[in-house]
Design an enzyme around this catalytic site. Structure first.
Site, PDB file in Angstrom:
ATOM      1  N   LYS A   1       0.862  -1.181   0.000  1.00 11.01           N
ATOM      2  CA  LYS A   1       0.000   0.000   0.000  1.00 11.01           C
ATOM      3  C   LYS A   1       0.898   1.230   0.000  1.00 11.01           C
ATOM      4  CE  LYS A   1      -4.418   1.157   0.324  1.00 11.01           C
ATOM      5  NZ  LYS A   1      -5.575   0.467  -0.268  1.00 11.01           N
TER       6      LYS A   1
ATOM      7  N   GLY B   1     -25.794   1.874   2.189  1.00 17.50           N
ATOM      8  CA  GLY B   1     -24.928   2.393   1.130  1.00 17.50           C
ATOM      9  C   GLY B   1     -25.360   1.876  -0.220  1.00 17.50           C
TER      10      GLY B   1
ATOM     11  N   GLY C   1     -24.125   3.007  -3.276  1.00 14.25           N
ATOM     12  CA  GLY C   1     -23.209   3.533  -4.288  1.00 14.25           C
ATOM     13  C   GLY C   1     -22.851   2.467  -5.301  1.00 14.25           C
TER      14      GLY C   1
ATOM     15  N   VAL D   1     -20.895  -0.199  -5.211  1.00  8.11           N
ATOM     16  CA  VAL D   1     -20.988  -1.590  -4.757  1.00  8.11           C
ATOM     17  C   VAL D   1     -22.405  -1.921  -4.269  1.00  8.11           C
ATOM     18  CG1 VAL D   1     -20.165  -3.231  -3.021  1.00  8.11           C
ATOM     19  CG2 VAL D   1     -18.537  -1.747  -4.198  1.00  8.11           C
TER      20      VAL D   1
HETATM   21  P1  NAD Z   1     -19.343   4.711  -3.331  1.00 12.78           P
HETATM   22  O1  NAD Z   1     -18.756   6.014  -2.946  1.00 12.78           O
HETATM   23  O2  NAD Z   1     -19.721   4.472  -4.753  1.00 12.78           O
HETATM   24  O3  NAD Z   1     -20.651   4.440  -2.452  1.00 12.78           O
HETATM   25  C1  NAD Z   1     -20.698   4.611  -1.073  1.00 12.78           C
HETATM   26  C2  NAD Z   1     -22.125   5.031  -0.720  1.00 12.78           C
HETATM   27  O4  NAD Z   1     -22.262   4.995   0.692  1.00 12.78           O
HETATM   28  C3  NAD Z   1     -22.487   6.423  -1.185  1.00 12.78           C
HETATM   29  O5  NAD Z   1     -23.722   6.391  -1.848  1.00 12.78           O
HETATM   30  C4  NAD Z   1     -22.564   7.207   0.119  1.00 12.78           C
HETATM   31  O6  NAD Z   1     -23.496   8.281   0.081  1.00 12.78           O
HETATM   32  C5  NAD Z   1     -22.994   6.139   1.082  1.00 12.78           C
HETATM   33  N1  NAD Z   1     -22.733   6.404   2.505  1.00 12.78           N
HETATM   34  C6  NAD Z   1     -21.662   7.013   3.059  1.00 12.78           C
HETATM   35  N2  NAD Z   1     -21.814   7.067   4.397  1.00 12.78           N
HETATM   36  C7  NAD Z   1     -22.992   6.461   4.696  1.00 12.78           C
HETATM   37  C8  NAD Z   1     -23.695   6.182   5.889  1.00 12.78           C
HETATM   38  N3  NAD Z   1     -23.230   6.566   7.068  1.00 12.78           N
HETATM   39  N4  NAD Z   1     -24.877   5.523   5.801  1.00 12.78           N
HETATM   40  C9  NAD Z   1     -25.364   5.142   4.619  1.00 12.78           C
HETATM   41  N5  NAD Z   1     -24.747   5.382   3.449  1.00 12.78           N
HETATM   42  C10 NAD Z   1     -23.574   6.029   3.489  1.00 12.78           C
HETATM   43  O7  NAD Z   1     -18.294   3.618  -2.815  1.00 12.78           O
HETATM   44  P2  NAD Z   1     -18.230   2.088  -3.232  1.00 12.78           P
HETATM   45  O8  NAD Z   1     -17.186   1.926  -4.280  1.00 12.78           O
HETATM   46  O9  NAD Z   1     -19.600   1.568  -3.468  1.00 12.78           O
HETATM   47  O10 NAD Z   1     -17.617   1.432  -1.907  1.00 12.78           O
HETATM   48  C11 NAD Z   1     -18.432   1.144  -0.785  1.00 12.78           C
HETATM   49  C12 NAD Z   1     -17.620   0.382   0.259  1.00 12.78           C
HETATM   50  O11 NAD Z   1     -17.097  -0.808  -0.311  1.00 12.78           O
HETATM   51  C13 NAD Z   1     -16.404   1.143   0.809  1.00 12.78           C
HETATM   52  O12 NAD Z   1     -16.193   0.759   2.140  1.00 12.78           O
HETATM   53  C14 NAD Z   1     -15.265   0.598  -0.049  1.00 12.78           C
HETATM   54  O13 NAD Z   1     -14.021   0.724   0.615  1.00 12.78           O
HETATM   55  C15 NAD Z   1     -15.693  -0.839  -0.173  1.00 12.78           C
HETATM   56  N6  NAD Z   1     -15.117  -1.554  -1.323  1.00 12.78           N
HETATM   57  C16 NAD Z   1     -15.346  -1.112  -2.579  1.00 12.78           C
HETATM   58  C17 NAD Z   1     -14.828  -1.829  -3.665  1.00 12.78           C
HETATM   59  C18 NAD Z   1     -15.085  -1.395  -5.084  1.00 12.78           C
HETATM   60  O14 NAD Z   1     -14.832  -2.195  -5.988  1.00 12.78           O
HETATM   61  N7  NAD Z   1     -15.602  -0.204  -5.344  1.00 12.78           N
HETATM   62  C19 NAD Z   1     -14.078  -2.985  -3.445  1.00 12.78           C
HETATM   63  C20 NAD Z   1     -13.874  -3.425  -2.134  1.00 12.78           C
HETATM   64  C21 NAD Z   1     -14.413  -2.699  -1.084  1.00 12.78           C
END
Ligand code: NAD
Length: 354
Positions: free
Chosen positions: A81, A183, A185, A187
């Protein structure tokens, strides 16, 4: 700053390098936890830390996490990292990224970087101009591995939820199973769509309430307020937003049988894994269930490096192994009485020869 080898998070990391470039103002830390299985792979974070020691802690902790995640995903990669220490009110510059890329290149492939918090696709494309050791670059064509990892992460979580429902509830179908999802978003939205397609009952929540409502309207789901989603009475709670939500208070609020979602670092402190198990809640270790994205971006990198064709079916095949890995963890947990998060850590440690 405390010497890093006295940090609680120092775990026999193979290499910890502080990169300074006076001309561009770059200060970065590259941490390689383990290269036992292959080059240390993991993203670069651009973040303003209150103290340099916080940046060191992040680099140490996150690189170890990547060793575990890559090992449990069956990838020929170790854990690494990088963090770039942003100064307050100072923007990221092309010169800083160039100096960072040169530092990655100097490591000669021991570290393979990617996007993380604060680093965009365009930033990584700029880094890739100066070093070949970059994964997760944009790809052309729908049948290629790589590109946006979100949908691949979502697919793995969906399969993991189905496995948990089979294991804990004895149901082969997800139809009518109630999932409360935090959440919506990249994922969470993907997971919700896959679950809805198979007839699950959904309660969706996001701090961006409009986003959750729009998705709920599309999928015929219910919504809950962001501060209420963890206490919704349901079969599965699926966290896909923040980390560290499984703490004393969060666990006490849960009214579900399964916790399975993609958010990173869901368990706040080591005692919270066993606490979930004591409540009879089946936990899918986050770095095992959310590995779909890393599988995709790593295969894209390896194919590019080896100049070999790489199709999306290989990615899907490897993501389809996630449920089996989870079942192995749950069975071992039931056999030994050790909570699933700790079983997963032990399995990962064994895989990396620790
Ligand atoms: P993203 O930014 O697309 O979506 C995150 C969503 O969570 C947003 O809509 C945001 O408004 C919402 N959010 C934030 N705080 C919140 C809360 N307190 N209550 C409810 N909703 C809340 O991010 P993502 O890429 O979907 O990632 C989501 C999680 O998955 C993160 O923890 C990320 O580290 C993890 N992750 C993502 C990936 C990937 O491929 N994108 C891979 C492994 C892990």
């Amino acid at each position: 700053m405390t010497a890093f080898w006295t940090e609680a998070d120092f775990d026999d990391h193979e290499l910890v390098e502080v990169v300074r470039d006076a001309k561009s103002g770059l200060t970065a830390i590259i941490a390689l936890h383990s290269t036992h299985l292959g080059p240390g792979a993991g993203g670069t974070r651009f973040w303003h830390y209150a103290e340099p020691a916080d940046a060191m802690r992040d680099a140490l902790r996150l690189s170890r996490g990547m060793s575990y995640k890559n090992a449990m995903a069956g990838l020929p990669m170790g854990g690494g990292k990088a963090v770039i220490l942003a100064k307050k009110d100072t923007a990221k510059t092309p010169e800083m990224l160039a100096a960072f890329a040169d530092a990655v290149e100097r490591l000669n492939g021991q570290y393979v970087t990617a996007e993380d918090v604060g680093i965009s696709e365009a930033d990584m494309a700029a880094v890739a101009q100066r070093t070949q050791y970059v994964s997760g670059l944009p790809v052309e064509g729908e049948d290629a591995a790589g590109g946006d990892p979100g949908p691949f992460t979502a697919l793995g979580i969906f399969l993991g939820i189905k496995a948990a429902v089979r294991y804990k509830l004895g149901k082969d179908s997800i139809e009518g199973v109630h999932v409360a999802l935090q959440g919506t978003g990249s994922v969470g939205g993907g997971v919700a769509r896959l679950l809805a397609r198979d007839g699950a009952r959904l309660t969706l929540s996001d701090i961006d309430a409009g986003r959750a409502e729009a998705l709920a309207a599309e999928l015929g789901a219910e919504t809950a307020a962001a501060d209420a989603i963890m206490s919704v009475s349901c079969d599965v709670f699926s966290p896909n937003a923040l980390g560290a939500i499984l703490d004393d208070e969060g666990i006490a609020r849960l009214d579900c049988q399964i916790v399975a979602g993609g958010a990173n670092n869901q368990i706040k402190r080591p005692e919270h894994g066993p606490m979930l198990a004591e409540r009879g809640i089946l936990y899918a270790p986050d770095y095992v269930i959310n590995a779909g994205g890393i599988i995709s971006v790593t295969l894209e990198y390896l194919c590019r490096r080896d100049k070999a064709p790489c199709d999306i079916n290989e990615v899907r095949k490897r993501i389809a192994l996630i449920p089996g890995r989870l079942e192995q963890i749950w069975q071992e947990s039931d056999r030994s009485g050790v909570s699933p998060d700790q079983v997963a850590d032990r399995m990962a440690q064994e895989l990396i020869g620790r």
